[in-house]
Design an enzyme around this catalytic site. Structure first.
Site, PDB file in Angstrom:
ATOM      1  N   HIS A 156      26.600  20.252  29.320  1.00 58.19           N
ATOM      2  CA  HIS A 156      26.679  20.321  30.781  1.00 58.19           C
ATOM      3  C   HIS A 156      25.749  21.426  31.261  1.00 58.19           C
ATOM      4  CE1 HIS A 156      28.551  19.877  34.730  1.00 58.19           C
ATOM      5  NE2 HIS A 156      28.524  21.199  34.801  1.00 58.19           N
ATOM      6  N   ASP A 191      24.421  23.619  34.310  1.00 59.02           N
ATOM      7  CA  ASP A 191      24.600  24.127  35.670  1.00 59.02           C
ATOM      8  C   ASP A 191      23.295  24.760  36.147  1.00 59.02           C
ATOM      9  OD1 ASP A 191      28.057  25.213  35.427  1.00 59.02           O
ATOM     10  OD2 ASP A 191      27.205  23.393  36.275  1.00 59.02           O
ATOM     11  N   HIS A 223      24.203  19.399  36.616  1.00 61.66           N
ATOM     12  CA  HIS A 223      24.808  19.668  37.921  1.00 61.66           C
ATOM     13  C   HIS A 223      23.843  20.537  38.721  1.00 61.66           C
ATOM     14  CE1 HIS A 223      28.102  22.105  40.240  1.00 61.66           C
ATOM     15  NE2 HIS A 223      27.379  21.339  41.047  1.00 61.66           N
ATOM     16  N   GLY A 268      28.709  29.101  41.960  1.00 65.16           N
ATOM     17  CA  GLY A 268      27.776  30.212  41.848  1.00 65.16           C
ATOM     18  C   GLY A 268      28.084  31.173  40.719  1.00 65.16           C
ATOM     19  N   PHE A 269      29.361  31.340  40.388  1.00 65.73           N
ATOM     20  CA  PHE A 269      29.739  32.317  39.368  1.00 65.73           C
ATOM     21  C   PHE A 269      30.927  31.806  38.564  1.00 65.73           C
ATOM     22  CE2 PHE A 269      27.768  34.694  42.793  1.00 65.73           C
ATOM     23  CZ  PHE A 269      26.835  35.444  42.110  1.00 65.73           C
ATOM     24  N   GLY A 310      34.327  32.625  35.954  1.00 66.96           N
ATOM     25  CA  GLY A 310      35.428  33.577  35.925  1.00 66.96           C
ATOM     26  C   GLY A 310      36.279  33.629  37.179  1.00 66.96           C
ATOM     27  N   ASP A 333      35.749  21.371  38.014  1.00 75.52           N
ATOM     28  CA  ASP A 333      35.070  22.539  37.441  1.00 75.52           C
ATOM     29  C   ASP A 333      35.470  23.785  38.211  1.00 75.52           C
ATOM     30  OD1 ASP A 333      33.361  24.436  36.424  1.00 75.52           O
ATOM     31  OD2 ASP A 333      31.510  23.388  36.947  1.00 75.52           O
ATOM     32  N   GLY A 374      37.906  27.617  37.113  1.00 72.17           N
ATOM     33  CA  GLY A 374      39.202  28.263  36.962  1.00 72.17           C
ATOM     34  C   GLY A 374      40.221  27.478  36.164  1.00 72.17           C
ATOM     35  N   GLY A 405      35.207  27.477  31.045  1.00 74.57           N
ATOM     36  CA  GLY A 405      34.290  28.502  30.577  1.00 74.57           C
ATOM     37  C   GLY A 405      35.034  29.714  30.086  1.00 74.57           C
TER      38      GLY A 405
END
Length: 285
Positions: free
Chosen positions: A99, A101, A133, A209-210, A212, A242, A244, A264
């Site tokens: 995948h 990003d 993506h 964008g980030f 975590g 996608d 959390g 992740g």
């Protein structure tokens, strides 16, 4: 699970029939996927820390992040998908997808990697399904570049395209499967008229964008509504979530109707990748 395949299997054509729920693990900009039932995992790579985590060697990138990954040295670290498949605990535990990003520091406030990295993976002999993506604006030019670089599926945010139907057509014309992406606050009306034109719908459960970030719980009702739309269409469309996702909430997300899950931090921050992935498999099987 349709287009999710076992490690080591070469993919020339992807069949979306008999869709089964799937899981994706995320490292940042390159990913791998594992499914529910036979589970498939997705792994993303976008930060220096995650490179060190995976490849076990300090990497100096700084402002040369894109250049570094585009260069031949990248292949030393992506002796990965052998390292990622055979030696990396994550993909060795069952990742089937890569995948990708892609962030442009314009549509989203972060900058990751581009089509040259995708091509490097193909040139190195990686046959796994690559799901790109695009978190970029504009979209169309990168569609062509990623298709040429070896992407199998390209998804994008409808807000980032002036002509969404035309962009979907460009993806199909380039020989790739197509997907649309909804942010947590994006209305379903953005995709309702186009749902029969796509192979995948990706719902972001964090603001893109980030990594975590914490799962935004209000996306759960949206997952249910999307599942209903997909079922009504009669098409085999994958519903990917996608952001959390972890051991504590993945079953609830699966029960809401998702069949592909990108993970992740929940994987990379665990002490035992295999155990974590095995636990996730059991939760959604």
């Amino acid at each position: 699970m349709g287009f999710l395949v076992s490690p080591g299997v070469q993919v020339n054509e992807v069949d979306l029939t008999n869709v089964v729920p799937a899981v994706a693990t995320s490292i940042g900009a390159i990913a791998g996927a594992f499914q529910k039932g036979p589970v498939s995992s997705v792994v993303n790579i976008s930060s220096e820390e995650e490179l060190v985590e995976i490849f076990g060697k300090p990497v100096t990138t700084g402002n040369q992040f894109e250049t570094f990954f585009s260069a031949a040295n990248f292949l030393r670290y992506t002796n990965s998908l052998k390292v990622v498949r055979a030696e990396s605990a994550i993909l060795n535990a069952g990742a089937d997808w890569i995948h990708f990003d892609v962030m442009d520091n314009h549509y989203v406030p972060n900058l990751t990697i581009g089509p040259m990295v995708c091509k490097s993976l193909r040139d190195f002999g990686i046959k796994d399904f690559i799901d790109v993506h695009l978190m970029v604006e504009p979209v169309d030019d990168l569609v062509k570049k990623f298709a040429k670089a070896g992407a199998d599926l390209i998804s994008f945010h409808p807000e980032a395209s002036n002509h969404v139907d035309r962009t979907l057509g460009k993806i199909k014309d380039a020989g790739c499967q197509s997907g649309l992406v909804l942010n947590p606050a994006s209305p379903l009306s953005l995709i309702e008229d186009l749902i029969e034109e796509v192979d995948l719908i990706l719902l972001m459960s964090v603001n893109p964008g980030f990594g975590g970030q914490k799962f935004i719980s209000r996306t759960l009702p949206k997952i249910k509504k999307l599942r209903s739309l997909i079922d009504q269409s009669g098409k085999d469309i994958r519903l990917e979530v996608d952001g959390g996702i972890n051991e504590q909430n993945i079953k609830e997300i699966s029960d809401a109707g998702a069949d592909t899950f990108v993970m992740g931090s929940a994987i990379f921050n665990s002490d035992d990748y295999k155990k974590t992935i095995s636990t996730v498999r059991n939760l959604i099987s």
